[in-house]
Design a protein around this motif. Structure first.
Motif, PDB file in Angstrom:
ATOM      1  N   ALA A   1      28.251  33.432  75.941  1.00 13.98           N
ATOM      2  CA  ALA A   1      28.287  34.138  77.230  1.00 13.98           C
ATOM      3  C   ALA A   1      28.821  33.272  78.363  1.00 13.98           C
ATOM      4  N   ASP A   2      28.790  31.965  78.195  1.00 12.50           N
ATOM      5  CA  ASP A   2      29.193  31.042  79.257  1.00 12.50           C
ATOM      6  C   ASP A   2      30.714  30.956  79.348  1.00 12.50           C
ATOM      7  N   GLU A   3      31.247  31.356  80.489  1.00 13.85           N
ATOM      8  CA  GLU A   3      32.701  31.325  80.692  1.00 13.85           C
ATOM      9  C   GLU A   3      33.261  29.898  80.662  1.00 13.85           C
ATOM     10  N   LYS A   4      32.407  28.908  80.844  1.00 15.48           N
ATOM     11  CA  LYS A   4      32.854  27.511  80.798  1.00 15.48           C
ATOM     12  C   LYS A   4      33.044  27.015  79.368  1.00 15.48           C
ATOM     13  N   THR A   5      32.512  27.743  78.396  1.00 15.31           N
ATOM     14  CA  THR A   5      32.678  27.377  76.992  1.00 15.31           C
ATOM     15  C   THR A   5      34.149  27.561  76.614  1.00 15.31           C
ATOM     16  N   SER A   6      34.696  26.606  75.912  1.00 11.77           N
ATOM     17  CA  SER A   6      36.117  26.690  75.547  1.00 11.77           C
ATOM     18  C   SER A   6      36.384  27.905  74.668  1.00 11.77           C
ATOM     19  N   ILE A   7      37.612  28.363  74.718  1.00 11.83           N
ATOM     20  CA  ILE A   7      38.015  29.510  73.906  1.00 11.83           C
ATOM     21  C   ILE A   7      37.820  29.203  72.425  1.00 11.83           C
ATOM     22  N   MET A   8      38.138  27.995  72.001  1.00  9.09           N
ATOM     23  CA  MET A   8      37.989  27.632  70.596  1.00  9.09           C
ATOM     24  C   MET A   8      36.525  27.735  70.157  1.00  9.09           C
ATOM     25  N   ILE A   9      35.605  27.261  70.981  1.00  8.88           N
ATOM     26  CA  ILE A   9      34.181  27.339  70.638  1.00  8.88           C
ATOM     27  C   ILE A   9      33.725  28.793  70.624  1.00  8.88           C
ATOM     28  N   ARG A  10      34.155  29.575  71.600  1.00  2.00           N
ATOM     29  CA  ARG A  10      33.763  30.988  71.647  1.00  2.00           C
ATOM     30  C   ARG A  10      34.261  31.723  70.391  1.00  2.00           C
ATOM     31  N   LYS A  11      35.486  31.437  69.974  1.00  2.00           N
ATOM     32  CA  LYS A  11      36.012  32.060  68.762  1.00  2.00           C
ATOM     33  C   LYS A  11      35.225  31.606  67.539  1.00  2.00           C
ATOM     34  N   SER A  12      34.852  30.345  67.487  1.00  2.24           N
ATOM     35  CA  SER A  12      34.051  29.835  66.370  1.00  2.24           C
ATOM     36  C   SER A  12      32.693  30.531  66.317  1.00  2.24           C
ATOM     37  N   LEU A  13      32.092  30.745  67.483  1.00  2.01           N
ATOM     38  CA  LEU A  13      30.804  31.437  67.533  1.00  2.01           C
ATOM     39  C   LEU A  13      30.944  32.893  67.089  1.00  2.01           C
ATOM     40  N   LEU A  14      32.029  33.534  67.474  1.00  2.00           N
ATOM     41  CA  LEU A  14      32.262  34.902  67.026  1.00  2.00           C
ATOM     42  C   LEU A  14      32.399  34.965  65.505  1.00  2.00           C
ATOM     43  N   TRP A  15      33.093  34.004  64.929  1.00  2.00           N
ATOM     44  CA  TRP A  15      33.198  33.936  63.466  1.00  2.00           C
ATOM     45  C   TRP A  15      31.818  33.750  62.847  1.00  2.00           C
ATOM     46  N   LEU A  16      31.044  32.844  63.412  1.00  2.00           N
ATOM     47  CA  LEU A  16      29.697  32.588  62.910  1.00  2.00           C
ATOM     48  C   LEU A  16      28.877  33.875  62.937  1.00  2.00           C
TER      49      LEU A  16
END
Length: 118
Positions: A33-48
């Motif tokens: 939810a944190d907009e400061k989180t990098s796009i790569m991390i957000r995509k990794s979390l979505l995969w998870l």
């Protein structure tokens, strides 16, 4: 697709209990939810989350934290196309199990298969 650690954990009630007790999902949800989180991390979390939600046990755990709602919101509203695509892929993994299909219907997301819309 190679096995994923969280997808494997989501296959048994005992493993889900371990995940629930670890509080990891709460931290992952905050990062997503944190907009400061990098796009790569957000995509990794979505995969998870997609892998975790590919089983009924995983979907139930994600429902406790309202994570599926977050994924749907990202798929519908993000302006980053690569994040949107990853969210859509996560949704497609979540609807692989019966509970996932039921939950996604509450958000007006339906799954098409050879037998029709489910």
């Amino acid at each position: 697709m190679p096995p994923n650690f969280y997808a494997e954990l989501a296959k048994t009630p005992d493993s889900i209990r371990i995940l629930r007790d670890s509080k990891q999902l709460e931290e992952f949800k905050k990062q997503l939810a944190d907009e400061k989180t990098s796009i790569m991390i957000r995509k990794s979390l979505l995969w998870l989350f997609g892998m975790l939600g590919s089983t009924d046990y995983g979907v139930e755990l994600m429902e406790e934290h309202e994570i599926i709602e977050d994924i749907v919101q990202i798929a519908e509203n993000t302006t980053y196309l690569s994040v949107k695509g990853t969210a859509l892929f996560a949704i497609s993994m979540i609807c692989r199990c019966e509970r996932g299909k039921e939950v996604l219907k509450t958000y007006k997301w339906y799954r098409a298969d050879p037998q029709g819309i489910t």
